[in-house]
Motif scaffolding. Structure first.
Motif, PDB file in Angstrom:
ATOM      1  N   PRO A  74      -9.686  55.497 -37.338  1.00 16.79           N
ATOM      2  CA  PRO A  74     -10.778  54.529 -37.246  1.00 16.79           C
ATOM      3  C   PRO A  74     -11.766  54.806 -36.110  1.00 16.79           C
ATOM      4  O   PRO A  74     -12.639  53.990 -35.851  1.00 16.79           O
ATOM      5  N   TYR A  96      -5.619  53.609 -24.572  1.00 20.12           N
ATOM      6  CA  TYR A  96      -5.187  53.718 -23.172  1.00 20.12           C
ATOM      7  C   TYR A  96      -3.846  54.445 -23.136  1.00 20.12           C
ATOM      8  O   TYR A  96      -2.845  53.929 -22.698  1.00 20.12           O
ATOM      9  N   GLY A  97      -3.858  55.689 -23.648  1.00 20.31           N
ATOM     10  CA  GLY A  97      -2.664  56.538 -23.611  1.00 20.31           C
ATOM     11  C   GLY A  97      -2.779  57.484 -22.435  1.00 20.31           C
ATOM     12  O   GLY A  97      -3.317  57.138 -21.377  1.00 20.31           O
ATOM     13  N   SER A  98      -2.282  58.725 -22.606  1.00 17.73           N
ATOM     14  CA  SER A  98      -2.295  59.672 -21.469  1.00 17.73           C
ATOM     15  C   SER A  98      -3.702  59.904 -20.951  1.00 17.73           C
ATOM     16  O   SER A  98      -3.928  59.933 -19.735  1.00 17.73           O
ATOM     17  N   VAL A  99      -4.676  60.079 -21.844  1.00 20.14           N
ATOM     18  CA  VAL A  99      -6.040  60.380 -21.388  1.00 20.14           C
ATOM     19  C   VAL A  99      -6.647  59.154 -20.693  1.00 20.14           C
ATOM     20  O   VAL A  99      -7.231  59.261 -19.607  1.00 20.14           O
ATOM     21  N   ILE A 104     -10.984  56.667 -26.966  1.00 17.28           N
ATOM     22  CA  ILE A 104      -9.921  57.655 -26.728  1.00 17.28           C
ATOM     23  C   ILE A 104      -8.640  57.219 -27.434  1.00 17.28           C
ATOM     24  O   ILE A 104      -7.565  57.217 -26.852  1.00 17.28           O
ATOM     25  N   THR A 105      -8.816  56.867 -28.711  1.00 12.85           N
ATOM     26  CA  THR A 105      -7.646  56.557 -29.529  1.00 12.85           C
ATOM     27  C   THR A 105      -7.066  57.861 -30.082  1.00 12.85           C
ATOM     28  O   THR A 105      -7.672  58.938 -29.970  1.00 12.85           O
ATOM     29  N   SER A 106      -5.893  57.739 -30.696  1.00 15.37           N
ATOM     30  CA  SER A 106      -5.217  58.909 -31.262  1.00 15.37           C
ATOM     31  C   SER A 106      -6.095  59.583 -32.310  1.00 15.37           C
ATOM     32  O   SER A 106      -6.841  58.916 -33.024  1.00 15.37           O
ATOM     33  N   LEU A 107      -5.917  60.896 -32.392  1.00 14.01           N
ATOM     34  CA  LEU A 107      -6.668  61.677 -33.373  1.00 14.01           C
ATOM     35  C   LEU A 107      -6.156  61.426 -34.790  1.00 14.01           C
ATOM     36  O   LEU A 107      -4.951  61.451 -35.028  1.00 14.01           O
ATOM     37  N   ALA A 158     -13.264  61.512 -26.347  1.00 14.79           N
ATOM     38  CA  ALA A 158     -12.498  62.758 -26.229  1.00 14.79           C
ATOM     39  C   ALA A 158     -11.818  63.059 -27.555  1.00 14.79           C
ATOM     40  O   ALA A 158     -11.022  63.985 -27.648  1.00 14.79           O
ATOM     41  N   ASN A 159     -12.128  62.251 -28.556  1.00 16.06           N
ATOM     42  CA  ASN A 159     -11.445  62.310 -29.847  1.00 16.06           C
ATOM     43  C   ASN A 159     -12.241  63.232 -30.783  1.00 16.06           C
ATOM     44  O   ASN A 159     -13.373  62.903 -31.175  1.00 16.06           O
ATOM     45  N   THR A 192      -6.048  48.500 -27.034  1.00 18.28           N
ATOM     46  CA  THR A 192      -5.170  49.474 -27.685  1.00 18.28           C
ATOM     47  C   THR A 192      -4.774  48.882 -29.029  1.00 18.28           C
ATOM     48  O   THR A 192      -5.215  47.791 -29.381  1.00 18.28           O
ATOM     49  N   ARG A 193      -3.927  49.625 -29.750  1.00 16.59           N
ATOM     50  CA  ARG A 193      -3.488  49.094 -31.038  1.00 16.59           C
ATOM     51  C   ARG A 193      -2.712  47.788 -30.827  1.00 16.59           C
ATOM     52  O   ARG A 193      -2.859  46.845 -31.569  1.00 16.59           O
ATOM     53  N   LYS A 194      -1.910  47.751 -29.748  1.00 17.05           N
ATOM     54  CA  LYS A 194      -0.985  46.626 -29.568  1.00 17.05           C
ATOM     55  C   LYS A 194      -1.549  45.477 -28.758  1.00 17.05           C
ATOM     56  O   LYS A 194      -1.058  44.366 -28.838  1.00 17.05           O
ATOM     57  N   ASP A 232     -10.708  70.402 -23.521  1.00 14.19           N
ATOM     58  CA  ASP A 232     -10.080  69.639 -22.438  1.00 14.19           C
ATOM     59  C   ASP A 232     -11.004  69.388 -21.245  1.00 14.19           C
ATOM     60  O   ASP A 232     -10.549  69.450 -20.099  1.00 14.19           O
ATOM     61  N   THR A 237      -9.171  66.729 -19.094  1.00 19.82           N
ATOM     62  CA  THR A 237      -9.737  65.919 -20.180  1.00 19.82           C
ATOM     63  C   THR A 237     -10.389  64.667 -19.591  1.00 19.82           C
ATOM     64  O   THR A 237     -11.502  64.286 -19.964  1.00 19.82           O
TER      65      THR A 237
HETATM   66  N1  LIG Z   1      -3.916  64.535 -24.198  1.00 23.15           N
HETATM   67  C1  LIG Z   1      -4.830  65.494 -23.995  1.00 23.15           C
HETATM   68  O1  LIG Z   1      -4.673  66.350 -23.120  1.00 23.15           O
HETATM   69  C2  LIG Z   1      -6.106  65.502 -24.827  1.00 23.15           C
HETATM   70  C3  LIG Z   1      -7.028  66.551 -24.633  1.00 23.15           C
HETATM   71  C4  LIG Z   1      -8.247  66.507 -25.347  1.00 23.15           C
HETATM   72  C5  LIG Z   1      -8.507  65.478 -26.235  1.00 23.15           C
HETATM   73  N2  LIG Z   1      -7.547  64.496 -26.422  1.00 23.15           N
HETATM   74  C6  LIG Z   1      -7.843  63.421 -27.371  1.00 23.15           C
HETATM   75  O2  LIG Z   1      -7.964  62.192 -26.659  1.00 23.15           O
HETATM   76  C7  LIG Z   1      -7.506  61.114 -27.482  1.00 23.15           C
HETATM   77  C8  LIG Z   1      -6.435  60.326 -26.732  1.00 23.15           C
HETATM   78  O3  LIG Z   1      -5.355  61.188 -26.461  1.00 23.15           O
HETATM   79  P1  LIG Z   1      -4.045  60.652 -25.699  1.00 23.15           P
HETATM   80  O4  LIG Z   1      -3.246  61.870 -25.357  1.00 23.15           O
HETATM   81  O5  LIG Z   1      -4.422  59.702 -24.617  1.00 23.15           O
HETATM   82  O6  LIG Z   1      -3.319  59.838 -26.887  1.00 23.15           O
HETATM   83  P2  LIG Z   1      -2.092  58.838 -26.769  1.00 23.15           P
HETATM   84  O7  LIG Z   1      -1.378  59.018 -25.463  1.00 23.15           O
HETATM   85  O8  LIG Z   1      -1.324  58.968 -28.031  1.00 23.15           O
HETATM   86  O9  LIG Z   1      -2.789  57.373 -26.735  1.00 23.15           O
HETATM   87  C9  LIG Z   1      -3.529  56.874 -27.799  1.00 23.15           C
HETATM   88  C10 LIG Z   1      -4.023  55.492 -27.453  1.00 23.15           C
HETATM   89  O10 LIG Z   1      -4.869  55.061 -28.541  1.00 23.15           O
HETATM   90  C11 LIG Z   1      -4.452  53.736 -28.913  1.00 23.15           C
HETATM   91  N3  LIG Z   1      -4.805  53.528 -30.308  1.00 23.15           N
HETATM   92  C12 LIG Z   1      -4.371  54.210 -31.393  1.00 23.15           C
HETATM   93  N4  LIG Z   1      -4.941  53.714 -32.510  1.00 23.15           N
HETATM   94  C13 LIG Z   1      -5.736  52.685 -32.123  1.00 23.15           C
HETATM   95  C14 LIG Z   1      -6.578  51.786 -32.793  1.00 23.15           C
HETATM   96  N5  LIG Z   1      -6.704  51.828 -34.120  1.00 23.15           N
HETATM   97  N6  LIG Z   1      -7.249  50.854 -32.070  1.00 23.15           N
HETATM   98  C15 LIG Z   1      -7.128  50.791 -30.728  1.00 23.15           C
HETATM   99  N7  LIG Z   1      -6.343  51.645 -30.018  1.00 23.15           N
HETATM  100  C16 LIG Z   1      -5.646  52.559 -30.714  1.00 23.15           C
HETATM  101  C17 LIG Z   1      -2.970  53.695 -28.630  1.00 23.15           C
HETATM  102  O11 LIG Z   1      -2.569  52.330 -28.545  1.00 23.15           O
HETATM  103  P3  LIG Z   1      -1.020  51.898 -28.669  1.00 23.15           P
HETATM  104  O12 LIG Z   1      -0.312  52.550 -27.505  1.00 23.15           O
HETATM  105  O13 LIG Z   1      -1.083  50.382 -28.519  1.00 23.15           O
HETATM  106  O14 LIG Z   1      -0.538  52.370 -29.998  1.00 23.15           O
HETATM  107  C18 LIG Z   1      -2.933  54.425 -27.277  1.00 23.15           C
HETATM  108  O15 LIG Z   1      -3.294  53.548 -26.245  1.00 23.15           O
HETATM  109  C19 LIG Z   1      -6.997  61.738 -28.785  1.00 23.15           C
HETATM  110  O16 LIG Z   1      -8.005  61.660 -29.762  1.00 23.15           O
HETATM  111  C20 LIG Z   1      -6.734  63.189 -28.392  1.00 23.15           C
HETATM  112  O17 LIG Z   1      -6.843  64.066 -29.509  1.00 23.15           O
HETATM  113  C21 LIG Z   1      -6.377  64.480 -25.740  1.00 23.15           C
END
Ligand SMILES: NC(=O)c1ccc[n+]([C@@H]2O[C@H](COP(=O)([O-])OP(=O)(O)OC[C@H]3O[C@@H](n4cnc5c(N)ncnc54)[C@H](OP(=O)(O)O)[C@@H]3O)[C@@H](O)[C@H]2O)c1
Length: 319
Positions: free
Chosen positions: A83, A8-11, A73-76, A101-102, A35-37, A132, A304
């Motif tokens: 995971p 639950y990050g930006s996406v 939609i966790t981090s890449l 989206a990962n 989320t992770r936390k 995107d 996205t």
């Molecule tokens: N941003 C873009 O414009 C965009 C475009 C295309 C694709 N994407 C892809 O979409 C995905 C999400 O992007 P984002 O920008 O939203 O990333 P982000 O803002 O960094 O957020 C990542 C989220 O994933 C959670 N997370 C990480 N590891 C986890 C785990 N092991 N178990 C459960 N939750 C976990 C994080 O939790 P915590 O906050 O608790 O650590 C956070 O809520 C990525 O794979 C990215 O490559 C993004």
């Protein structure tokens, strides 16, 4: 329809805002977030800023959430896609359709995940992984029946485009990277963009889905832009060319695959050379439809989120 979000990050937050705006027309509810936390659950639908509870393992989370669809939609993780791959498998094991989206899982394990989903008759969608949210995979699936794609080319990494454009204006590589970071487009570790890994992952993902390949980013012939000098950029300009980091995937006549993600000198009138700023372009080279192109002009996180939404509507129509 009850939706569980893993991440639950930006996406994720942009997606939740999009659903809130579409609620009258589409009865989708986010009923659980991990989320992770932390985690949050509400079968009636969670607010944009939920009250968080303690973290949970993915299996415990999914068992308690009882969703109808899972959105990963966790981090890449560019190295091996984990995971996220395990999250997707945990959802499949419960018979749940998955949207992601990962690009990690698509670049590292698409063939296996597709086979597992098919064996269980589960839908698996991933439109937002490469461009995107612009329709690429869904366009091919829904609108190009009978077409064989034999090649793909694209300029798909915004950070390197911004950096090279800055260098063409006389700035240094470091200054270009700083600008990309200020714009919020660089990966957490910009080396992933600069060294070509992001483009290689996108090349692998496109090849896996559209060319029926089973490759990882490590298989892509990759070079970054880190060693390009201002002199080379000026020499390219003087020759009527633009330097860009280009992704290419081609199925050769003998069935082998050529996969590259490398800086190229493109003639200024080449379509691939004519996307500015954070815009992206992809060309699909086909048998029955010649070359088809998709251009996304300055996409942001809302696009996205829309790709996830489009996948969700697609799945909802088939359940
Ligand atoms: N941003 C873009 O414009 C965009 C475009 C295309 C694709 N994407 C892809 O979409 C995905 C999400 O992007 P984002 O920008 O939203 O990333 P982000 O803002 O960094 O957020 C990542 C989220 O994933 C959670 N997370 C990480 N590891 C986890 C785990 N092991 N178990 C459960 N939750 C976990 C994080 O939790 P915590 O906050 O608790 O650590 C956070 O809520 C990525 O794979 C990215 O490559 C993004």
């Amino acid at each position: 329809m009850r939706i569980a979000l893993i991440g639950y990050g930006s996406v994720g937050q942009a997606f939740a805002r999009l659903l809130a705006g579409q609620r009258k027309r589409y009865p989708f509810r986010i009923t659980a977030i991990q989320t992770r936390k932390h985690t949050a659950y509400d079968p009636q639908g969670l607010p944009l800023e939920p009250d968080w509870g303690p973290p949970a393992a993915v299996s415990e989370f999914l068992d308690r959430a009882e969703p109808e669809v899972v959105i990963e939609i966790t981090s890449l993780n560019p190295v091996d896609g984990e995971p996220a791959i395990s999250h997707i498998r945990a959802a499949f094991a419960r018979g749940l359709p998955v949207i992601t989206a990962n690009k990690g899982p698509i670049a590292h394990a698409y063939a296996a995940l597709r086979a597992e989903a098919a064996a269980r008759h589960i839908l698996f969608r991933f439109e937002s992984t490469v461009m995107d949210g612009s329709p690429v995979f869904n366009l091919v699936r829904n609108n190009l029946p009978g077409v064989t794609i034999h090649g793909i080319s694209g300029v798909l990494n915004s950070t390197t485009k911004v950096v090279l454009a800055e260098m063409a204006r006389g700035r240094s590589l470091a200054e270009g990277i700083r600008l990309a970071q200020q714009m919020g487009i660089a990966e957490a570790d910009p080396a992933y963009d600069i060294d070509g890994w992001d483009s290689a992952a996108k090349t692998a993902a496109l090849a896996n889905v559209l060319l029926d390949a089973d490759v990882t980013p490590q298989r892509v012939d990759r070079a970054g832009i880190g060693s390009i000098t201002p002199e080379q950029i000026r020499a390219a300009q003087a020759a009527g060319c633009v330097i860009a980091l280009v992704s290419r995937a081609r199925r050769e006549a003998d069935g082998s695959l050529t996969l590259t993600a490398r800086p190229e000198w493109l003639p200024q009138d080449d379509l691939l050379a004519n996307v500015q700023g954070t815009s992206n372009v992809i060309l699909l080279h086909t048998d029955l439809m010649g070359t088809q192109g998709i251009v996304s002009v300055n996409p942001g996180v809302e696009q996205t989120a829309y790709g996830l939404f489009a996948d969700l509507v697609d799945i909802a129509q088939q359940l």
